[in-house]
Design an enzyme around this catalytic site. Sequence first.
Site, PDB file in Angstrom:
ATOM      1  CB  THR A 181     145.762  36.836  34.916  1.00 49.04           C
ATOM      2  OG1 THR A 181     145.011  36.424  36.242  1.00 49.04           O
ATOM      3  CG2 THR A 181     146.880  35.914  35.055  1.00 49.04           C
ATOM      4  CG  PHE A 183     148.740  34.947  30.831  1.00 42.55           C
ATOM      5  CD1 PHE A 183     148.863  33.839  30.958  1.00 42.55           C
ATOM      6  CD2 PHE A 183     147.581  35.486  30.983  1.00 42.55           C
ATOM      7  CE1 PHE A 183     148.000  32.906  31.917  1.00 42.55           C
ATOM      8  CE2 PHE A 183     146.479  34.842  31.778  1.00 42.55           C
ATOM      9  CZ  PHE A 183     146.586  33.618  32.167  1.00 42.55           C
TER      10      PHE A 183
END
Length: 292
Positions: A181, A183
């Site tokens: 992921t 960010f």
Amino acid sequence: MSTNVSPLEADDTIAFMGAVGSNSDLACRQSCPYMHTLPCPGFEDVFEAVSTGKAALGMIPIENSQAGRVAEIHNLLPRSNLHIVGEYFQHIEHCLLAPKGATLATIKDVYSHPQGLLQCREHLRELKLTTHTHSSTAQAAADVAQWKDVTKAAIASPLAGELYGLSVLKEHMQDSENNVTVFIIIAREPIDPEPQENENSGKIMTTLLFTIRNIPAALYKSLGGFATNGVNILKLESYIPGGTMRESAQFFLTLEGHPRERNVQLALEELGFFCKKVTVLGVYPADPKRFD
């Protein structure tokens, strides 16, 4: 969202969307280990916490290698007047967590966020477990801990297992090891890092938002300057602001380089010729994992 944060504490606080023990919480703790984390119920609450000074920074996911982009961020970020000051690549690890005394033989039901269940689908099928969706991975872990039922387990982060006192029955539950992921870190004020001076210095990213003029081949022409000036585009996404087709499409672009570098300056000048508006959302250091 909790408002019990003093001004002094706010300077050392980073806000995230989700419950304590979520992957976003883990990303905050890993990227900013010197800061306190502030859980927020929604993305809007994270932006509000930073805008109003309840937190110095906010951590927002923008895409996952398995689930794709987090589309609503593209609408929230331009309206917030906040700035991107960093990025963080987090490898997602899912664990099968259960109360003390549970074993793989006793577990019948497993709870997690839909994405958590999807990313562990093959392993869950092998274990012949019945899946149940939950609001978040961390909340699933918290509820399983409260239930104290050895037939129930959660798919969540190792941090959630540690915080809620659960046993790890099985590590690496995710089907793909390439589960990452991305960010972004947001703040009230922008930063101005120095341009990359040589191959050994850290790379700089620039993220901007632009709306093209309503002329033929405007997008093609607007991007031509990046090719002719050797500027590497790392991300280009289009979206309709507000969700109405009456609005002109906007484009979210991240490039490798600093606006003060000559080739980037030339590319941005050419982009401006074919756009109604260009807004720089942030100039910030790249996470070294991006280029591993």
